[in-house]
Scaffold this motif. Structure first.
Motif, PDB file in Angstrom:
ATOM      1  N   THR A 214       0.805  -1.225   0.000  1.00 38.82           N
ATOM      2  CA  THR A 214       0.000   0.000   0.000  1.00 38.82           C
ATOM      3  C   THR A 214       0.838   1.275   0.000  1.00 38.82           C
ATOM      4  O   THR A 214       0.324   2.333  -0.305  1.00 38.82           O
ATOM      5  CB  THR A 214      -0.932   0.025   1.222  1.00 38.82           C
ATOM      6  OG1 THR A 214      -0.150  -0.183   2.404  1.00 38.82           O
ATOM      7  CG2 THR A 214      -1.971  -1.072   1.130  1.00 38.82           C
ATOM      8  N   GLY A 215       2.097   1.191   0.367  1.00 40.19           N
ATOM      9  CA  GLY A 215       2.947   2.381   0.359  1.00 40.19           C
ATOM     10  C   GLY A 215       3.575   2.652  -0.986  1.00 40.19           C
ATOM     11  O   GLY A 215       4.456   3.500  -1.097  1.00 40.19           O
ATOM     12  N   HIS A 229       7.027 -18.504 -11.267  1.00 37.21           N
ATOM     13  CA  HIS A 229       6.891 -18.451  -9.819  1.00 37.21           C
ATOM     14  C   HIS A 229       5.812 -19.413  -9.324  1.00 37.21           C
ATOM     15  O   HIS A 229       4.855 -19.718 -10.036  1.00 37.21           O
ATOM     16  CB  HIS A 229       6.578 -17.016  -9.383  1.00 37.21           C
ATOM     17  CG  HIS A 229       7.704 -16.078  -9.720  1.00 37.21           C
ATOM     18  ND1 HIS A 229       7.710 -15.341 -10.885  1.00 37.21           N
ATOM     19  CD2 HIS A 229       8.864 -15.794  -9.076  1.00 37.21           C
ATOM     20  CE1 HIS A 229       8.838 -14.638 -10.943  1.00 37.21           C
ATOM     21  NE2 HIS A 229       9.553 -14.895  -9.859  1.00 37.21           N
ATOM     22  N   SER A 230       5.956 -19.858  -8.074  1.00 34.40           N
ATOM     23  CA  SER A 230       5.026 -20.834  -7.516  1.00 34.40           C
ATOM     24  C   SER A 230       3.747 -20.191  -7.009  1.00 34.40           C
ATOM     25  O   SER A 230       2.821 -20.893  -6.595  1.00 34.40           O
ATOM     26  CB  SER A 230       5.689 -21.596  -6.366  1.00 34.40           C
ATOM     27  OG  SER A 230       6.058 -20.712  -5.320  1.00 34.40           O
ATOM     28  N   THR A 231       3.672 -18.875  -7.040  1.00 33.49           N
ATOM     29  CA  THR A 231       2.456 -18.141  -6.678  1.00 33.49           C
ATOM     30  C   THR A 231       2.101 -17.225  -7.851  1.00 33.49           C
ATOM     31  O   THR A 231       2.103 -17.665  -8.989  1.00 33.49           O
ATOM     32  CB  THR A 231       2.680 -17.342  -5.376  1.00 33.49           C
ATOM     33  OG1 THR A 231       3.828 -16.482  -5.539  1.00 33.49           O
ATOM     34  CG2 THR A 231       2.950 -18.259  -4.204  1.00 33.49           C
ATOM     35  N   ASP A 232       1.751 -15.991  -7.588  1.00 43.07           N
ATOM     36  CA  ASP A 232       1.487 -15.030  -8.659  1.00 43.07           C
ATOM     37  C   ASP A 232       2.799 -14.496  -9.222  1.00 43.07           C
ATOM     38  O   ASP A 232       3.792 -14.350  -8.492  1.00 43.07           O
ATOM     39  CB  ASP A 232       0.669 -13.847  -8.124  1.00 43.07           C
ATOM     40  CG  ASP A 232      -0.607 -14.287  -7.430  1.00 43.07           C
ATOM     41  OD1 ASP A 232      -1.244 -15.252  -7.901  1.00 43.07           O
ATOM     42  OD2 ASP A 232      -0.972 -13.655  -6.414  1.00 43.07           O
ATOM     43  N   GLY A 233       2.785 -14.146 -10.487  1.00 47.78           N
ATOM     44  CA  GLY A 233       3.959 -13.485 -11.045  1.00 47.78           C
ATOM     45  C   GLY A 233       4.166 -12.131 -10.414  1.00 47.78           C
ATOM     46  O   GLY A 233       5.282 -11.760 -10.032  1.00 47.78           O
ATOM     47  N   VAL A 234       3.071 -11.370 -10.281  1.00 51.68           N
ATOM     48  CA  VAL A 234       3.087 -10.033  -9.683  1.00 51.68           C
ATOM     49  C   VAL A 234       1.953  -9.950  -8.683  1.00 51.68           C
ATOM     50  O   VAL A 234       0.833 -10.368  -8.983  1.00 51.68           O
ATOM     51  CB  VAL A 234       2.923  -8.938 -10.760  1.00 51.68           C
ATOM     52  CG1 VAL A 234       2.829  -7.563 -10.124  1.00 51.68           C
ATOM     53  CG2 VAL A 234       4.073  -8.988 -11.764  1.00 51.68           C
ATOM     54  N   ARG A 235       2.227  -9.399  -7.506  1.00 53.16           N
ATOM     55  CA  ARG A 235       1.166  -9.183  -6.504  1.00 53.16           C
ATOM     56  C   ARG A 235       1.209  -7.706  -6.085  1.00 53.16           C
ATOM     57  O   ARG A 235       2.215  -7.216  -5.585  1.00 53.16           O
ATOM     58  CB  ARG A 235       1.384 -10.076  -5.293  1.00 53.16           C
ATOM     59  CG  ARG A 235       0.425  -9.830  -4.124  1.00 53.16           C
ATOM     60  CD  ARG A 235      -1.031 -10.170  -4.429  1.00 53.16           C
ATOM     61  NE  ARG A 235      -1.266 -11.593  -4.587  1.00 53.16           N
ATOM     62  CZ  ARG A 235      -1.667 -12.397  -3.598  1.00 53.16           C
ATOM     63  NH1 ARG A 235      -1.847 -11.910  -2.375  1.00 53.16           N
ATOM     64  NH2 ARG A 235      -1.896 -13.674  -3.839  1.00 53.16           N
ATOM     65  N   ILE A 236       0.085  -7.024  -6.292  1.00 57.33           N
ATOM     66  CA  ILE A 236      -0.066  -5.617  -5.908  1.00 57.33           C
ATOM     67  C   ILE A 236      -1.073  -5.559  -4.769  1.00 57.33           C
ATOM     68  O   ILE A 236      -2.215  -5.998  -4.918  1.00 57.33           O
ATOM     69  CB  ILE A 236      -0.566  -4.757  -7.092  1.00 57.33           C
ATOM     70  CG1 ILE A 236       0.365  -4.915  -8.302  1.00 57.33           C
ATOM     71  CG2 ILE A 236      -0.687  -3.299  -6.673  1.00 57.33           C
ATOM     72  CD1 ILE A 236       1.779  -4.492  -8.075  1.00 57.33           C
ATOM     73  N   VAL A 237      -0.664  -4.996  -3.639  1.00 57.37           N
ATOM     74  CA  VAL A 237      -1.532  -4.899  -2.462  1.00 57.37           C
ATOM     75  C   VAL A 237      -1.759  -3.416  -2.181  1.00 57.37           C
ATOM     76  O   VAL A 237      -1.065  -2.801  -1.378  1.00 57.37           O
ATOM     77  CB  VAL A 237      -0.912  -5.605  -1.243  1.00 57.37           C
ATOM     78  CG1 VAL A 237      -1.876  -5.578  -0.062  1.00 57.37           C
ATOM     79  CG2 VAL A 237      -0.545  -7.033  -1.581  1.00 57.37           C
ATOM     80  N   GLY A 238      -2.711  -2.821  -2.861  1.00 58.48           N
ATOM     81  CA  GLY A 238      -2.966  -1.397  -2.688  1.00 58.48           C
ATOM     82  C   GLY A 238      -2.030  -0.563  -3.546  1.00 58.48           C
ATOM     83  O   GLY A 238      -1.521  -0.995  -4.566  1.00 58.48           O
ATOM     84  N   ALA A 261       2.340 -20.135 -11.169  1.00 59.65           N
ATOM     85  CA  ALA A 261       1.319 -21.091 -10.743  1.00 59.65           C
ATOM     86  C   ALA A 261       0.015 -20.418 -10.341  1.00 59.65           C
ATOM     87  O   ALA A 261      -1.061 -21.003 -10.465  1.00 59.65           O
ATOM     88  CB  ALA A 261       1.846 -21.934  -9.580  1.00 59.65           C
ATOM     89  N   GLY A 262       0.087 -19.183  -9.844  1.00 56.86           N
ATOM     90  CA  GLY A 262      -1.111 -18.435  -9.505  1.00 56.86           C
ATOM     91  C   GLY A 262      -1.545 -17.565 -10.660  1.00 56.86           C
ATOM     92  O   GLY A 262      -1.532 -17.984 -11.830  1.00 56.86           O
ATOM     93  N   ASP A 263      -1.962 -16.347 -10.367  1.00 60.90           N
ATOM     94  CA  ASP A 263      -2.334 -15.385 -11.406  1.00 60.90           C
ATOM     95  C   ASP A 263      -1.085 -14.777 -12.032  1.00 60.90           C
ATOM     96  O   ASP A 263      -0.037 -14.660 -11.382  1.00 60.90           O
ATOM     97  CB  ASP A 263      -3.195 -14.272 -10.810  1.00 60.90           C
ATOM     98  CG  ASP A 263      -4.452 -14.796 -10.136  1.00 60.90           C
ATOM     99  OD1 ASP A 263      -5.137 -15.656 -10.737  1.00 60.90           O
ATOM    100  OD2 ASP A 263      -4.744 -14.360  -8.998  1.00 60.90           O
ATOM    101  N   GLY A 264      -1.219 -14.330 -13.266  1.00 58.10           N
ATOM    102  CA  GLY A 264      -0.113 -13.582 -13.858  1.00 58.10           C
ATOM    103  C   GLY A 264       0.136 -12.306 -13.076  1.00 58.10           C
ATOM    104  O   GLY A 264       1.239 -12.055 -12.585  1.00 58.10           O
ATOM    105  N   ILE A 265      -0.913 -11.491 -12.942  1.00 65.78           N
ATOM    106  CA  ILE A 265      -0.884 -10.280 -12.126  1.00 65.78           C
ATOM    107  C   ILE A 265      -2.101 -10.324 -11.212  1.00 65.78           C
ATOM    108  O   ILE A 265      -3.227 -10.488 -11.685  1.00 65.78           O
ATOM    109  CB  ILE A 265      -0.930  -9.001 -12.991  1.00 65.78           C
ATOM    110  CG1 ILE A 265       0.247  -8.972 -13.972  1.00 65.78           C
ATOM    111  CG2 ILE A 265      -0.927  -7.754 -12.124  1.00 65.78           C
ATOM    112  CD1 ILE A 265       0.189  -7.807 -14.967  1.00 65.78           C
ATOM    113  N   HIS A 266      -1.893 -10.176  -9.906  1.00 62.14           N
ATOM    114  CA  HIS A 266      -2.979 -10.180  -8.926  1.00 62.14           C
ATOM    115  C   HIS A 266      -2.982  -8.824  -8.238  1.00 62.14           C
ATOM    116  O   HIS A 266      -2.003  -8.440  -7.592  1.00 62.14           O
ATOM    117  CB  HIS A 266      -2.756 -11.302  -7.912  1.00 62.14           C
ATOM    118  CG  HIS A 266      -3.876 -11.493  -6.949  1.00 62.14           C
ATOM    119  ND1 HIS A 266      -4.402 -12.735  -6.641  1.00 62.14           N
ATOM    120  CD2 HIS A 266      -4.604 -10.607  -6.208  1.00 62.14           C
ATOM    121  CE1 HIS A 266      -5.376 -12.594  -5.754  1.00 62.14           C
ATOM    122  NE2 HIS A 266      -5.507 -11.310  -5.474  1.00 62.14           N
TER     123      HIS A 266
END
Length: 465
Positions: A214-215, A229-238, A261-266
């Motif tokens: 968020t910052g 990656h074993s999760t999302d390629g990109v993770r944006i939290v805010g 393995a997860g979303d491309g961009i989340h």
């Protein structure tokens, strides 16, 4: 062949507090990358943190008695930075120096292998590849953005970093004080994240390729490959005003499948003013979608006030929808538009026909309708793919044409688009328009419409079927 020179500090390295140049390419026999795709850099300087204890590799930005400038304009080039217990490169400020110490263009990180051995092909993990924390701003990772003078039309190859093999995130943008000490305006362009130096093989970071909390504001990831990656390629939290442009997410050079393995961009946490646009040129020219192969959605958006624009993206063949607004799966259109949810749950267009007439130019005609906010202005984009998404909605491997339509007083609009398409082409559409009642001005996009196939209307000899 020249030997690699390994530096293995036995304690924490001094913090960089004045402008400096850390240049591994000064070693005899070393060479910058010269490949437009792939990375043939010869790196002969290795910074190995195996014996350095609980420390970062290179750290810039910590103030000394509130007067040091934090190493602004420092350049780090030509190093393999690996096996540090914290970040390979750390930038953070514990307080603010005088304003003149913060010009545009802070740390320049160019032509390094971060989290790998000097070949860029074997993991030698740091905890995090690069961490931009408290009060960090205007760092450049790879090339500068095109709009600010970077390589045109593609990034300069010798500036490419390989940021792979790290235990947690490849790049982490975060701040424990988002209001007073944000992590902001970092320009990340032309890098390989989660893949090896060839751009074709997996070398994943342990969590996300890029993580922003968020910052984070005014951040940019452009012209980069993020995969494996074993999760999302990109993770944006805010955060706010974050742009993704010309990226390849889940796919490598030559169309190599490098699925996250997860979303491309989340995107989550009520992120505002995020933009996902365009496609990775070399991969698109080879006939492959630029956001593809991921286990979840290509792009997934959650958060009741999140606003994400999506335009000219080449996306398809992911495990979920190409562009998915929470909850997961196809959202039915409804009368309450805008609604409450990501992108105000903007209604998608409904395609009705996609006909082909070889006697007309263009020969393909696509018609549809839209039900949305009364008297609103909307932009309908037509996308094409080799086949429909299994859901029957999407994908969009190419953005062909768009039309501006205005809804009537009942919120209804119709549209007709013509294009040079061949029979058998899968066609979808998406709606874009300005969000209403948001804190940050933003354009939002709907999910993809239903998918229909361009059909034959007239036989090649001109007679009706």
């Amino acid at each position: 062949v020249s030997a690699v020179h390994a530096l293995r500090p036995t304690s924490r390295l001094p913090t960089i507090q004045m402008q400096d140049l850390v240049k591994g390419y000064s070693q005899s026999g070393s060479a910058q990358n010269s490949l437009a795709e792939g990375d043939n850099a010869v790196i002969l300087m290795e910074l190995d943190g195996s014996n350095a204890g609980a420390s970062n590799g290179l750290k810039s930005g910590s103030l000394m008695n509130g007067v040091a400038c934090g190493g602004n304009y420092t350049t780090i080039r030509g190093l393999a930075i690996n096996r540090f217990a914290l970040a390979g490169i750390e930038v953070s400020q514990t307080g603010r120096a005088p304003l003149q110490c913060f010009p545009i263009g802070g740390l320049h990180i160019w032509g390094n292998f971060i989290g790998t051995d000097p070949t860029g092909k074997i993991a030698r993990p740091n905890l995090v590849g690069i961490h931009f924390g408290l009060n960090s701003d205007n760092e450049i990772v790879g090339d500068e953005l095109l709009s600010l003078g970077g390589g045109n039309p593609t990034p300069y190859p010798f500036l490419r970093n390989v940021i792979s093999g790290n235990t947690s995130d490849g790049i982490r943008l975060d701040s424990t004080d988002a209001i007073n000490a944000p992590s902001t305006a970092h320009h990340i362009r032309g890098n390989y994240i989660g893949v090896d130096a060839t751009g074709t093989k997996p070398l994943p970071n342990g969590r996300y390729g890029l993580f922003a909390d968020t910052g984070s504001t005014n951040e940019a990831l452009h012209d980069s490959i993020v995969g494996a990656h074993s999760t999302d390629g990109v993770r944006i939290v805010g955060g706010a005003n974050i742009t993704f442009r010309d990226d390849a997410i889940g796919v490598g050079i030559g169309g190599a499948s490098l699925p996250n393995a997860g979303d491309g961009i989340h995107i989550m946490g009520d992120a505002q003013g995020v933009t996902v646009s365009d496609y990775y040129p070399a991969i698109s020219q080879a006939g492959f979608a630029s956001i593809a192969n991921n286990g979840g959605a290509g792009v997934y958006v959650e958060g009741d006030t999140s606003t994400v624009d999506f335009v000219r993206v080449s996306i398809g063949r992911n495990g979920g929808l190409g562009f998915d607004l929470a909850p997961r799966g196809v959202n039915p259109n409804d009368a309450a538009n805008p609604g409450t949810g990501p992108n105000q749950l903007l209604n998608a267009p409904v395609l009705l026909t996609a006909t082909y007439d070889s006697s007309t130019f263009p020969p393909a005609t696509v018609s549809g309708e839209l039900d949305t906010t009364p008297n609103s202005s909307n932009e309908i984009h037509l996308y094409v793919s080799d086949k429909c998404n299994p859901s029957g909605f999407g994908d969009g491997e190419g953005d062909y044409v768009f039309a501006n339509v205005t809804a009537d007083s009942n919120g209804h609009a119709t549209f007709t688009l013509t294009e040079y398409l061949t029979p058998g082409t899968a066609v979808t559409a998406m709606n874009r328009r300005f969000a209403t009642g948001t804190d940050v001005p933003a354009i939002v996009a709907s999910e993809f419409s239903n998918c229909i196939i361009v059909g034959d209307k007239v036989f090649a000899d001109g007679f009706d079927p």
